[in-house]
Design an enzyme around this catalytic site. Structure first.
Site, PDB file in Angstrom:
ATOM      1  N   LYS A 157       0.831  -1.208   0.000  1.00 23.44           N
ATOM      2  CA  LYS A 157       0.000   0.000   0.000  1.00 23.44           C
ATOM      3  C   LYS A 157       0.860   1.250   0.000  1.00 23.44           C
ATOM      4  O   LYS A 157       0.497   2.258  -0.608  1.00 23.44           O
ATOM      5  CB  LYS A 157      -0.929   0.016   1.226  1.00 23.44           C
ATOM      6  N   LYS A 178     -11.270  -4.655  -4.531  1.00 27.67           N
ATOM      7  CA  LYS A 178     -12.231  -3.562  -4.720  1.00 27.67           C
ATOM      8  C   LYS A 178     -11.575  -2.358  -5.357  1.00 27.67           C
ATOM      9  O   LYS A 178     -12.229  -1.527  -5.969  1.00 27.67           O
ATOM     10  CB  LYS A 178     -12.771  -3.100  -3.367  1.00 27.67           C
ATOM     11  N   LYS A 214      -4.823 -10.633  -6.845  1.00 25.11           N
ATOM     12  CA  LYS A 214      -6.051 -11.033  -6.165  1.00 25.11           C
ATOM     13  C   LYS A 214      -7.203 -10.083  -6.516  1.00 25.11           C
ATOM     14  O   LYS A 214      -6.976  -8.910  -6.819  1.00 25.11           O
ATOM     15  CB  LYS A 214      -5.782 -11.160  -4.662  1.00 25.11           C
TER      16      LYS A 214
HETATM   17  P1  AMP Z   1     -10.845  -6.357   2.687  1.00 23.44           P
HETATM   18  O1  AMP Z   1     -11.566  -6.206   1.426  1.00 23.44           O
HETATM   19  O2  AMP Z   1      -9.374  -6.247   2.491  1.00 23.44           O
HETATM   20  O3  AMP Z   1     -11.376  -5.551   3.832  1.00 23.44           O
HETATM   21  O4  AMP Z   1     -11.068  -7.868   3.094  1.00 23.44           O
HETATM   22  C1  AMP Z   1     -12.196  -8.373   3.762  1.00 23.44           C
HETATM   23  C2  AMP Z   1     -12.079  -9.865   3.921  1.00 23.44           C
HETATM   24  O5  AMP Z   1     -12.162 -10.513   2.640  1.00 23.44           O
HETATM   25  C3  AMP Z   1     -10.745 -10.327   4.520  1.00 23.44           C
HETATM   26  O6  AMP Z   1     -10.943 -11.449   5.350  1.00 23.44           O
HETATM   27  C4  AMP Z   1      -9.936 -10.682   3.321  1.00 23.44           C
HETATM   28  O7  AMP Z   1      -8.911 -11.581   3.592  1.00 23.44           O
HETATM   29  C5  AMP Z   1     -10.999 -11.261   2.388  1.00 23.44           C
HETATM   30  N1  AMP Z   1     -10.629 -11.070   0.984  1.00 23.44           N
HETATM   31  C6  AMP Z   1     -10.399  -9.897   0.360  1.00 23.44           C
HETATM   32  N2  AMP Z   1     -10.091 -10.082  -0.942  1.00 23.44           N
HETATM   33  C7  AMP Z   1     -10.141 -11.438  -1.137  1.00 23.44           C
HETATM   34  C8  AMP Z   1      -9.924 -12.277  -2.264  1.00 23.44           C
HETATM   35  N3  AMP Z   1      -9.605 -11.782  -3.465  1.00 23.44           N
HETATM   36  N4  AMP Z   1     -10.055 -13.602  -2.096  1.00 23.44           N
HETATM   37  C9  AMP Z   1     -10.387 -14.141  -0.902  1.00 23.44           C
HETATM   38  N5  AMP Z   1     -10.605 -13.407   0.201  1.00 23.44           N
HETATM   39  C10 AMP Z   1     -10.483 -12.073   0.094  1.00 23.44           C
END
Ligand code: AMP
Ligand code: TRP
Length: 329
Positions: free
Chosen positions: A112, A197, A194
């Site tokens: 980041k 968003k 990966k």
């Molecule tokens: P975040 O969007 O970073 O706040 O992630 C929220 C949750 O979703 C966390 O537990 C992440 O590890 C999971 N997560 C985010 N992106 C992915 C992805 N591409 N594949 C699987 N899990 C994800």
């Protein structure tokens, strides 16, 4: 002692199917095995700049999404992180025993901060300490996360152990729970990164709120591998393997059975099937989501109750922590 599970998602943008498969879907299953606390981590969201009005909307949208995917507020505590001030307070206390070298090693921080250049806040740096505070505040024993968060979890364990050895037994070092498949859903437009968003193209992800036509369009445009054939092989066929993983989670059908169903068929037909599986998975969630967003009073009631429960526990714990550290009167 009963097991306590804690997890949270940042209220930034709409959630995508990676978040759903990697996190929320697991939670709906785990709520039957553990006492659960699910938090909307808005203090984490502001470690990078946010539009305040949009953030406010996203906080309620994520809370509504928790409910829409099937998290039962009668079984679980649902709450907003910033409404329990002890999270920020414990983060400060823990920051006095965390080492800067440990935080510098965090790959998420490195990624980041490279993207942000000069514009890196102190909050972004200490983000994992706040996450450790979230977890340790409730004597959490289990934390389900996607595989990108395991390094942060390791720090939470290190801080718990260090605190205990410095000040006496206070915190529980939590276990990380990462599921075998689906912990890392990759981008539809690029299977080497990966699903995210914040991706440049909306063809990278399918949002939980995408309508049927958008889902079909995005599935048809998903990149595939040069070698044909619907077969799971992450090394040789990373794109189709990712799509197979998504298909499996959307339909509940095993990857082996999906391979059999599409043996000898082209990618086009497979993608059509994938889109329909996703639509079937998402449409009941979308229906519930619109019910909750159109009834803010019900949502407010649930979040108020969650806040009260969380605060009660958090206040007790922070008292103990301060006592051990010898601060206050
Ligand atoms: P975040 O969007 O970073 O706040 O992630 C929220 C949750 O979703 C966390 O537990 C992440 O590890 C999971 N997560 C985010 N992106 C992915 C992805 N591409 N594949 C699987 N899990 C994800
Ligand atoms: N950092 C996590 C993420 O981006 C969100 C999070 C904050 C979290 N606090 C947490 C997850 C505590 C589990 C437990 O996904």
């Amino acid at each position: 002692m009963t097991d306590l599970l804690f997890s949270g998602v940042q209220p930034t943008n709409n959630l995508h199917i990676g978040n759903y498969i990697g996190a929320l879907k697991q939670w709906t299953e785990l709520q039957h095995r553990y006492h659960c606390m699910f938090c909307v981590v808005d203090l984490h969201a502001i470690t990078v700049p946010q539009d305040p009005a949009l953030l406010k909307k996203n906080i309620l949208d994520i809370a509504a999404t928790y409910l829409a995917v099937g998290i039962d507020p009668k079984r679980c505590t649902l709450f907003i992180q910033s409404e329990v001030p002890e999270h920020a307070e414990l983060a400060w206390l823990l920051s006095t025993i965390a080492k800067t070298g440990e935080l510098e090693r965090m790959t998420q921080f490195k990624d980041k901060s490279v993207k942000r250049g000069e514009n890196v806040s102190l909050g972004l740096f200490s983000y994992p300490v706040l996450m450790a505070a979230d977890i340790l505040l409730y004597d959490t024993t289990v934390v389900p996360v996607g595989d990108d968060q395991t390094q942060h979890l390791e720090l939470a364990r290190v801080l718990a152990t260090r605190f205990n050895s410095q000040f006496g037994e206070t915190f529980i070092a939590p276990q990380t729970l990462v599921q075998k498949t689906g912990a890392r859903i990759m981008g539809l437009d690029d299977p080497s990164v990966k699903m995210s968003k914040s991706a440049a193209s909306t063809y990278n992800f399918i949002s939980i709120a995408d309508d049927a036509d958008t889902i079909r369009k995005k599935c048809l445009k998903a990149v595939t591998d040069t070698e044909g054939g619907v077969a799971y092989d992450v090394m040789k066929k990373p794109a189709i393997s990712n799509l197979l993983t998504i298909y499996h989670h959307a339909s509940g059908i095993s990857i082996a059975d999906i391979e059999k169903e599409y043996a000898g068929k082209g990618y086009g037909e497979f993608k059509k099937g994938l889109a329909e599986a996703l639509i079937t998975m998402l449409s009941p969630i979308q229906k519930k989501l619109s019910e909750y967003t159109s009834d803010p009073a019900e949502l407010k009631k649930i979040l108020d109750a969650g806040c009260r429960t969380a605060r009660e526990q958090a206040e007790k714990k922070i008292k103990i922590v301060k006592e051990k550290m010898g601060i206050g009167r």
